[in-house]
Scaffold this active site. Structure first.
Site, short mmCIF file in Angstrom:
data_model
loop_
_atom_site.label_atom_id
_atom_site.label_comp_id
_atom_site.label_asym_id
_atom_site.label_seq_id
_atom_site.Cartn_x
_atom_site.Cartn_y
_atom_site.Cartn_z
N LYS A 174 41.39 38.12 45.82
CA LYS A 174 42.49 38.44 44.91
C LYS A 174 41.93 39.30 43.79
CE LYS A 174 43.99 36.93 41.12
NZ LYS A 174 44.39 38.24 40.48
N GLY A 205 47.89 39.69 43.47
CA GLY A 205 48.67 38.70 42.74
C GLY A 205 48.10 38.47 41.36
N ASP A 206 48.80 37.70 40.56
CA ASP A 206 48.29 37.40 39.22
C ASP A 206 47.62 36.04 39.20
OD1 ASP A 206 50.41 35.58 39.23
OD2 ASP A 206 51.68 36.82 37.95
N GLY A 209 49.85 32.96 39.72
CA GLY A 209 50.38 32.88 41.08
C GLY A 209 49.29 32.66 42.10
N GLU A 249 31.54 33.44 36.65
CA GLU A 249 30.87 34.46 35.84
C GLU A 249 31.84 34.82 34.72
OE1 GLU A 249 27.87 35.32 36.14
OE2 GLU A 249 27.36 34.61 38.15
N GLU A 382 34.63 37.08 21.96
CA GLU A 382 34.38 38.25 22.80
C GLU A 382 35.55 39.22 22.61
OE1 GLU A 382 32.85 39.12 27.29
OE2 GLU A 382 34.60 37.82 27.09
#
Length: 480
Positions: A174, A205-206, A209, A249, A382
């Site tokens: 994804k 997709g996000d 989702g 990561e 960050e």
């Protein structure tokens, strides 16, 4: 605008189960440059089912056959470098020369390094002379959900897909919905290479989702995620109920310790390293710690360097930096620059708003704050943009304390001609990586962090090991 492509599942391009279009924005112009479909649960289920079915045979293939496929992928990838560079430049705003020279080529560099590491990788070996009938066997984890970010798209896709396949796993990728075009090109490469159906699948997709669906899916054995610490925490919680392995990561807030005996070029190089990729790198040395003897000169150099960095459209050739990736990212960066001003940091370069002459696109001025203290928001969070904070220090111990005073632990940097000092600090800095005197990590070295920067290691043999289970076998018949 680019032609729409849907999902790659079980060796073929397929339409989504339910139409759910998403506009991809060119960050240089704020115009729609492509339309993709966002997947739903049915699409995720189909991809996972294909990967699960393919795992039964792919996991049993000979290592030599898996290596041959990856070698073919590398050859085709190199032939598609220009297509990859154009896609990356358009989707996330990397200047086209950088997209060609750094962004796209990071993919074939990693593939080549994995090929080298794999040729010497031992999947089976004896425990030792004391236990001649004990074997240690590495077996593939299973179906892996790979969730990748937008800032270095092919760097992260190849760091996950290639070692997973070499290990004998099957995958569902994804990519970020913000920058999906390069992964579509990558899926075309995988198809042309003859990757067996179901071994590699891709569903756009996000995070809420497809990302959540993969993280909670009972037939997904591992999630490998690169992105924000916030999202990494959410994925870990979502994956807990199925006890799948989670490789993370995450973010960083690297410190760059510049001592009085450092190379005179260290400050300018540090500024340029922060601004590279418009500041959108998790390992950027965004906190510059400067010894007080050279502090005033360092501020002058840092300001001049930042002011000399050109900003321009991604489509333009040259050594400039491009826009940041999205309106949301632009707004976040602007908000944190304002917070830095409000909290009393001294602005010595850049600042709020777009560069002069630009009224469209997500362009940010290369920004440097001085006289910072490590408790300021701009030194804690960050920012993920071309913004750097400079903090003075007096002693080595003080520099070490400031550097380690962060929730993150990805990469730290040391600049000094004193080798004993460099080695001493490298051992004490709480980060997964330490780079000293401008020396980059070698091919095949592991990339990864600790604390809020994550837990896994990517690259080289460590990247392959991440996709393997360790099995202990006793009573092995050495004659069979």
């Amino acid at each position: 605008m680019l032609e729409k492509r849907d999902f790659y599942i079980n060796g073929a391009w397929v339409a989504p189960a339910k139409a759910n279009d998403f506009n991809v924005i060119d960050p240089s112009t704020e115009d729609v440059c492509a339309v993709i479909s966002l997947g739903g649960a049915a699409d995720t289920d189909a991809a996972v089912a294909a990967a699960k079915a393919a795992f039964k045979t792919w996991s049993l293939t000979a290592p030599a056959d898996r290596l041959a496929l990856v070698e073919k992928i590398l050859k085709i990838y190199k032939s598609r470098n220009e297509d990859m560079a154009q896609a990356i430049s358009l989707e996330m705003g990397a200047p086209i020369d950088m997209a060609r020279d750094d962004q796209a080529t990071s993919g074939d560099w990693h593939i080549a390094n994995f090929i080298t590491a794999f040729k010497d990788f031992e999947f089976e070996y004896r425990l030792g002379d004391h236990a001649p009938n004990d074997r240690i066997v590495h077996t593939p984890i299973g179906v892996c959900g790979l969730i990748t970010p937008w800032n270095w798209p092919m760097n992260q896709v190849t760091l996950k897909v290639i070692p997973a396949l070499l290990a004998g796993c099957t995958v569902v990728l994804k990519p970020s919905e913000i920058a999906p075009l390069s992964s579509i090109v990558f899926a075309e490469i995988m198809h042309e290479a003859g990757t067996p159906p179901g071994v590699f699948n891709m569903v756009n997709g996000d995070g809420l989702g497809v990302g959540t669906q993969l993280s909670t899916h009972p037939d997904v054995d591992m999630i490998s995620f690169t992105g924000s610490t916030r999202a990494g925490i959410a994925i870990s919680k979502a994956a807990a109920d199925t006890l799948k392995r989670v490789h993370l990561e995450l973010g960083g807030k690297g410190a760059n310790l510049i001592f009085a005996d450092a190379d005179p070029r260290a400050v300018a190089q540090g500024v340029r390293k922060v601004m590279n990729n418009s500041g959108q790198s998790c390992n950027a040395p965004t906190r510059m710690l400067v010894q007080r003897e050279i502090y005033d000169q360092a501020l002058e150099t840092a300001a001049k360097t930042a002011e000399s960095i050109a900003v321009g459209r991604a489509s333009e050739p040259g050594k400039h930096i491009g826009p940041v990736v999205s309106q949301a990212q632009y707004d976040k960066i602007q908000g944190l620059i304002q917070v830095g001003i409000d909290e009393g940091a001294k602005l010595i370069a850049g600042g709020l708003g777009r560069p002069q002459g630009m009224n469209r696109g997500y362009f940010v001025r290369p920004t440097v704050f001085a006289d910072c203290t490590n408790d300021m928001t701009i030194c804690r969070e960050e920012i993920f943009g071309p913004v750097m904070s400079i903090i003075p220090f007096d002693t080595e111990d003080e520099a070490l304390e400031i550097a380690n005073d962060t929730v993150y632990g990805l990469t730290n940097y040391v600049q000094s001609t004193d080798g004993a000092r460099r080695n001493r600090l490298a051992r004490q800095l709480r980060s997964g990586m330490v780079e000293m005197n401008g020396k980059s990590r070698g091919a095949g070295s592991p990339f990864g962090g600790m604390k809020a920067s994550g837990n896994g290691r990517e690259g080289g043999k460590w990247g392959i090991e991440d996709f393997l289970e360790v099995k202990s076998i006793s009573g092995w018949d050495n004659e069979a």
